[in-house]
Every structure is written in structure tokens, then in C-alpha cells.
Design a protein around this motif. Structure first.
Motif, mmCIF file in Angstrom:
data_model
loop_
_atom_site.group_PDB
_atom_site.id
_atom_site.type_symbol
_atom_site.label_atom_id
_atom_site.label_comp_id
_atom_site.label_asym_id
_atom_site.label_seq_id
_atom_site.Cartn_x
_atom_site.Cartn_y
_atom_site.Cartn_z
ATOM 1 N N ILE A 91 0.822 -1.212 0.000
ATOM 2 C CA ILE A 91 0.000 0.000 0.000
ATOM 3 C C ILE A 91 0.855 1.261 0.000
ATOM 4 O O ILE A 91 1.981 1.268 0.475
ATOM 5 N N PRO A 94 -1.666 6.837 2.337
ATOM 6 C CA PRO A 94 -2.458 8.070 2.199
ATOM 7 C C PRO A 94 -3.134 8.468 3.510
ATOM 8 O O PRO A 94 -3.348 7.645 4.390
ATOM 9 N N ILE A 99 -8.467 8.444 0.858
ATOM 10 C CA ILE A 99 -8.666 7.051 0.444
ATOM 11 C C ILE A 99 -10.057 6.872 -0.159
ATOM 12 O O ILE A 99 -11.067 7.210 0.472
ATOM 13 N N GLN A 103 -10.002 1.622 -2.963
ATOM 14 C CA GLN A 103 -8.772 1.296 -2.250
ATOM 15 C C GLN A 103 -9.085 0.602 -0.921
ATOM 16 O O GLN A 103 -8.429 -0.364 -0.538
ATOM 17 N N TRP A 104 -10.106 1.112 -0.226
ATOM 18 C CA TRP A 104 -10.530 0.443 1.017
ATOM 19 C C TRP A 104 -10.924 -1.000 0.718
ATOM 20 O O TRP A 104 -10.538 -1.921 1.428
ATOM 21 N N ILE A 151 -4.975 2.740 6.652
ATOM 22 C CA ILE A 151 -5.480 1.835 5.605
ATOM 23 C C ILE A 151 -4.938 0.420 5.807
ATOM 24 O O ILE A 151 -5.580 -0.568 5.452
#
Ligand SMILES: NC(=O)c1ccc[n+]([C@@H]2O[C@H](COP(=O)([O-])OP(=O)(O)OC[C@H]3O[C@@H](n4cnc5c(N)ncnc54)[C@H](OP(=O)(O)O)[C@@H]3O)[C@@H](O)[C@H]2O)c1
Length: 249
Positions: A91, A94, A99, A103-104, A151
Motif C-alpha cells: 500500500i 495516504p 482514500i 482502495q478500502w 489503511i
């Protein structure tokens, strides 16, 4: 008698450290890879002669692939006594506000849902054979917030919660579940970060903020995972061992 251990993400930096440490206790260690077949083969070849290294392809985003890998290991290496989950996404770091949903989804899909797929196959197997041990590699960032790392931390918070739930619900079947939470590592993803991001001065300042004055190594995580996986930790379940040189203190 259980004979084999399996490391999901064994081709990765920390997974390789887990495989090497487990090889001291287990006659066979399966090393799963997603795309890194050469790395998995190299890890398998690096194990001592007393332990068989068994590279096996596995995509944790596909339950059929998880099922096939587990079946192959049980068939070729003997009943599985422990599973270490160290599969994770590469990853960027960010801010939460940057985000997007995609992406999550990607990170939760590989890490949290990947772990859920693994336990959906393993728990019935472990119940049937009268026990087994699960160890998940998570992150110290759930204890001390690291800016840009949520994240990575959030899906692992869910994995920790799952392990505590497994510990309580499945203990009566001889199943244990624990997590190892790495700090700042100079292995795997962390090694890439140190080489490619920020400045040498930044990393030197970071190193000095760690009480033990060094970044962690894959072996440090491997030792903790192998301990949790072994009978030496037979009365430990639902616990998290933070392996961070004291950084979160
Ligand atoms: N290293 C650190 O600094 C650090 C610190 C705290 C927490 N962590 C966490 O520890 C875990 C392991 O980190 P690492 O540094 O070892 O990472 P890494 O070197 O990038 O290894 C990641 C592993 O996950 C596997 N993988 C990725 N997608 C997969 C999928 N869909 N199905 C199955 N396997 C998949 C990779 O397989 P292939 O390479 O074969 O494709 C590789 O074996 C990660 O969750 C990471 O966030 C790492």
C-alpha cells in the motif's frame, strides 16, 4: 499427530521469517505465494533439512484457491497443526481523507476477507482433528496511530477482533488464535519504505525513537509467531504480542 504448518503470504518478507522460525518445530512448512513463486521456492529451499519446505500457490481472495492449497498441504505434508496469516497488500500511505472506496475494498478484500476465507476452511478442519493454532500478523499501528497507516491498520484491527472471537468460541475444541503486531520493520514492505521513501535523516530519527534503537527484522516476527504456534504457548489464546522494540510504549 499434526505435522505441518502453513504460512499464508510465506513468499513475503515477514512470512518468510515466520516460515524459517516454524521450521525448527514443524516437520513440514507450506509457504503460500500469490505471484512470487520464485521467492516461495527460495524460502522453501532455505529451510533446514529437518523440515520440508512446500511452496503452494494460493490467492486468498478466492475461497476455492484457499481450499485447494489447504487440501494439497494436508495431503502431501500431513495434517495441518498451525496456520500463520501474513498475506497483505502493498500500500501507499495516504491520509484517511484521501482514500477512495476502491482502495478500502482492495485492502479489506485481501486482508480481512482473506483471513475470513482461511478460517472458514481451517476451523472445521481443526475441530475435526481436535485442535490447531492460528496466528495472524497484524500491526502495532492499532496501538499507536501511525499517520498514513490506517489503511493497513484498520483491516488488521478486524483480524485481531476475529482472533479474539475464535479464541473464545473455539477454545473448547483445542483451537487457539493469537496475533503478532509488528512495529517498524526493515523487512518486507518496511524494507521497501526505508529504501524508497522519505530521507535517510527521517529514518535515522525514527530509529532513535525506538527504545531498542533498531528496526525489526523478519526473524523477530518469526520468533513470536513460532512461539504462539507451538505447544510452548499452549495456554495462550486471544492475545496480541507487539513486536516493536518498545516503540508503542
Ligand atoms: N514489513 C512491515 O514493515 C510491516 C509492518 C507492520 C505490519 N506489516 C504487515 O504484515 C503483513 C506482511 O507484510 P510483509 O512486509 O511481509 O509484506 P510483503 O513482503 O509485501 O508480503 C506480502 C505477502 O502477501 C501475499 N499476498 C498478496 N496478495 C495476496 C493474495 N491475494 N492472496 C494470497 N497472498 C497474497 C504476497 O504474495 P506474492 O508476493 O507471492 O504475490 C506476499 O507473500 C502485511 O499485512 C503488512 O501490512 C508489515
Amino acid at each position: 499427530m499434526t505435522k505441518s504448518a502453513i504460512v499464508f503470504g510465506g513468499s513475503g518478507g515477514l512470512g518468510a521469517g515466520c516460515a524459517r522460525a516454524l521450521a525448527r518445530d514443524w516437520p513440514a512448512v507450506a509457504i503460500t505465494y500469490h505471484k512470487g513463486v520464485e521467492r516461495a521456492e527460495a524460502v522453501a529451499a532455505s529451510l533446514p533439512e529437518s523440515s520440508r519446505g512446500y511452496p503452494v500457490q494460493c490467492d486468498v481472495s478466492d475461497v476455492a484457491s484457499v481450499r485447494a492449497a489447504i487440501a494439497a498441504v494436508a495431503r502431501d505434508c500431513g495434517p495441518i497443526g498451525c496456520a500463520v496469516f501474513s498475506a497483505g497488500c502493498a500500500i501507499e500511505q495516504p491520509y484517511i481523507s484521501q482514500i477512495g472506496e476502491e482502495q478500502w475494498r482492495e485492502v479489506f478484500e485481501t486482508e480481512t476477507m482473506g483471513f475470513i476465507r482461511v478460517i472458514s476452511v481451517l476451523l472445521p478442519l481443526f475441530r475435526e482433528q481436535g485442535g490447531g493454532s492460528i496466528v495472524a500478523v497484524t500491526s502495532m499501528a492499532n496501538t499507536r496511530v501511525v499517520v498514513g497507516d490506517t489503511i493497513s491498520a484498520a483491516p488488521k484491527a478486524a483480524i485481531e477482533s476475529l482472533c479474539r472471537g475464535i479464541a473464545k468460541e473455539e477454545g473448547r475444541f483445542g483451537i487457539r488464535a493469537n496475533t503478532v503486531a509488528p512495529g517498524a520493520m526493515n523487512s518486507g514492505l518496511g524494507e521497501q519504505y526505508i529504501a524508497e521513501r522519505m530521507t535517510p535523516e527521517f529514518w535515522e530519527g525514527f530509529r532513535k525513537s525506538i527504545p531498542l534503537r533498531r528496526f525489526g527484522l523478519a526473524e523477530d516476527i518469526g520468533e513470536a509467531a513460532a512461539f504462539f504456534a507451538s505447544d510452548r504457548a499452549g495456554y495462550l489464546t486471544g492475545q496480541t504480542l507487539i513486536v516493536d522494540g518498545g516503540y508503542t510504549l
